[in-house]
Design an enzyme around this catalytic site. Structure first.
Site, PDB file in Angstrom:
ATOM      1  CD  GLU A  59      44.672  -4.109  43.849  1.00 11.78           C
ATOM      2  OE1 GLU A  59      43.481  -4.072  43.496  1.00 11.78           O
ATOM      3  OE2 GLU A  59      45.546  -3.322  43.416  1.00 11.78           O
ATOM      4  CG  HIS A  66      42.929   0.990  41.387  1.00 11.93           C
ATOM      5  ND1 HIS A  66      42.088   0.169  42.096  1.00 11.93           N
ATOM      6  CD2 HIS A  66      44.040   0.233  41.122  1.00 11.93           C
ATOM      7  CE1 HIS A  66      42.653  -1.022  42.250  1.00 11.93           C
ATOM      8  NE2 HIS A  66      43.832  -1.012  41.676  1.00 11.93           N
ATOM      9  CG  ASN A 115      41.663   0.620  37.371  1.00 14.98           C
ATOM     10  OD1 ASN A 115      42.666   0.263  37.972  1.00 14.98           O
ATOM     11  ND2 ASN A 115      41.589   0.657  36.057  1.00 14.98           N
ATOM     12  CG  HIS A 155      49.028  -0.354  43.993  1.00 12.55           C
ATOM     13  ND1 HIS A 155      48.635   0.696  43.198  1.00 12.55           N
ATOM     14  CD2 HIS A 155      48.193  -1.389  43.692  1.00 12.55           C
ATOM     15  CE1 HIS A 155      47.616   0.308  42.435  1.00 12.55           C
ATOM     16  NE2 HIS A 155      47.333  -0.947  42.711  1.00 12.55           N
ATOM     17  CE  LYS A 164      44.425  -2.300  32.787  1.00 13.63           C
ATOM     18  NZ  LYS A 164      43.676  -1.490  33.759  1.00 13.63           N
ATOM     19  CG  HIS A 184      46.493   5.042  40.571  1.00 14.42           C
ATOM     20  ND1 HIS A 184      46.077   4.717  39.307  1.00 14.42           N
ATOM     21  CD2 HIS A 184      46.948   3.886  41.123  1.00 14.42           C
ATOM     22  CE1 HIS A 184      46.263   3.416  39.097  1.00 14.42           C
ATOM     23  NE2 HIS A 184      46.786   2.896  40.186  1.00 14.42           N
ATOM     24  CD  GLU A 232      40.793  -0.099  32.103  1.00 11.02           C
ATOM     25  OE1 GLU A 232      41.543  -0.917  32.639  1.00 11.02           O
ATOM     26  OE2 GLU A 232      40.707   1.082  32.451  1.00 11.02           O
ATOM     27  CE  LYS A 265      43.678  -8.283  36.322  1.00  8.73           C
ATOM     28  NZ  LYS A 265      44.756  -7.493  36.836  1.00  8.73           N
ATOM     29  NE  ARG A 310      59.169  -3.301  15.202  1.00  9.45           N
ATOM     30  CZ  ARG A 310      60.121  -3.414  14.277  1.00  9.45           C
ATOM     31  NH1 ARG A 310      60.544  -4.591  13.908  1.00  9.45           N
ATOM     32  NH2 ARG A 310      60.622  -2.328  13.725  1.00  9.45           N
ATOM     33  NE  ARG A 368      42.507  -5.279  32.591  1.00 10.17           N
ATOM     34  CZ  ARG A 368      43.559  -5.987  32.247  1.00 10.17           C
ATOM     35  NH1 ARG A 368      43.624  -6.530  31.056  1.00 10.17           N
ATOM     36  NH2 ARG A 368      44.563  -6.150  33.076  1.00 10.17           N
TER      37      ARG A 368
END
Ligand code: NAD
Ligand code: GLY
Length: 376
Positions: free
Chosen positions: A198, A261, A258, A278, A156, A265, A250, A240, A134, A254
């Site tokens: 990025e 993206h 992206n 990426h 993330k 993606h 997000e 950031k 956990r 946030r």
């Protein structure tokens, strides 16, 4: 309400420290040359008997021994898991190898995980740290430009699913990020360019002055000039930090991180993980998202040309691969930003300001067609 972005701070003595302000989950990003071999870099981290370094078979021969040597002064037991290199290995199978190693060995709930590598290792290790017992502490040691300016920061964590990028994961913050600029010396040119994508992203979404700076210093960045890299990594992390500090999970702001993206993606998943990097998907995706912003009347057409020129200079692909439009739409429908079945795109609403919009499928199809490679 969005707080104003703080001005850039001067790049002072090494390491530069960029704080991420998240209450009891706050931590520092250390940026500088030679950090890996400085004992002070590793001081003050949680005490434990065991540290586990997760890395891959490309990065391990370069940096594993040096990190192991440093950590051995802090932990009685320093172990490692070396995964196969590649985006296609950001998978359940690799995650299972890390969890299995932890369960089979001397690890307990104080064990500290160290992610040594690029974004693939960072995302996967962070997710392993989030779910093992956990949650155990972890430290990001990003060794690609992309990971230093983006993926190691902000918590993330994820693995990929064959149906969609980063679809299985958790928000889980590291205890520290150690960005040693010297590790970029061994990075292939193509990976450097992927990281530049990025960095470029932060300009149009948040900071026009930074976009101007990147345009003026791109040649120095491509030549790996250390002071240019130090400033680019620091300013990217500051932006950031500003975003994540206001919207860690997000629920709104946030999502602007992206930019490019949604299209990117789709390219990555559509072509099979690893075919395009990426950052390459994000680079080309920013051309498409800029075009969409222009067609929605949010920015002048000249902005698309400006972004295209900059991305080309950064040696990134600006033409999308050929894929049937139905496939594009199918892929973009599997995206965490979507709501009620509608694809939601990050668009530029004015230089230095981004937002989220839907768009008719026909317009999306025109956008893609306008920037797709012609048949050979
Ligand atoms: P990567 O981790 O695959 O690294 C790129 C390549 O460089 C790999 O072959 C790697 O082994 C190699 N490498 C790493 N360090 C090196 C070094 N110092 N010298 C030589 N080679 C080195 O890819 P990446 O571009 O770092 O990261 C991309 C991943 O990050 C994607 O999975 C993406 O989804 C994820 N990402 C996550 C976030 C986030 O917020 N968590 C943000 C952006 C991207
Ligand atoms: N790279 C996207 C994010 O961190 O939110």
């Amino acid at each position: 309400m969005t707080a104003p972005l703080p001005d850039a701070t001067p790049t002072g003595a090494s390491p530069t420290v960029v704080p991420i302000d998240l209450g009891d989950r706050s931590y520092d990003i250390l940026i500088g040359a030679g950090l890996l071999d400085q004992s002070s870099t590793w001081a003050g981290l949680p005490r434990a008997r065991t540290a586990l370094i997760v890395t891959n078979d490309l990065v391990a021969p370069l940096y594993l021994e040096r990190l192991t040597r440093q950590l051995s002064t802090h932990y009685a037991n320093v172990e490692s898991v070396v995964l196969p290199d590649g985006e296609q290995h950001k998978s359940w199978e690799s995650l299972d190898r890390v969890i299995d190693h932890l369960l089979a060995g001397a690890a307990d709930r104080k064990t500290v995980l160290y992610a040594l590598g690029g974004g693939v290792i960072g995302d996967l290790t962070g997710f392993a740290a989030a779910i093992y017992m956990r949650g155990v502490p972890f430290v990001q040691v990003p060794t690609t430009l992309l990971a230093q300016v983006d993926s190691s920061v902000g918590g993330k964590t994820a693995i990929n699913h064959p149906r969609g990028k980063n679809m299985v994961g958790a928000f889980y913050q590291p205890m520290r990020v150690v960005a040693d600029l010297d590790t970029l010396d061994t990075l292939p040119d193509r990976e450097l360019s992927a990281g530049l994508a990025e960095i470029i992203k932060y300009g149009p979404i948040a900071d026009v002055a930074f976009l101007d700076w990147i345009e003026a210093h791109l040649d120095a960045l491509l030549a790996r000039d250390k002071s240019a890299l130090a400033y680019a990594v620091k300013r990217s992390c500051e932006i950031k930090a500003w975003v994540v500090g206001q919207d860690e999970r997000e629920s709104g702001l946030r999502a602007i991180l992206n930019f490019g993206h949604t299209f990117g993606h789709a390219i990555e998943t559509g072509l099979g993980y690893g075919a395009w990097l990426h950052g390459e998907g994000v680079g080309c995706g920013m051309v498409l998202a800029s075009e969409l912003s222009a067609r929605l009347g949010l920015v002048p057409a000249g902005f698309v040309d400006r972004m295209t020129r900059l991305l080309e200079r950064a040696r990134l692909p600006v033409k999308a691969p050929r894929m049937p439009i139905e496939r594009w739409l199918e892929l973009m429908r599997v995206d965490k930003k979507n709501e009620g079945g509608e694809i939601r795109f990050v668009v530029i609403e004015g230089l230095g300001r981004a937002g989220m919009r839907g768009a008719p499928d026909a317009m999306v199809a025109e956008v893609i067609a306008a920037h797709t490679e012609r048949q050979p």
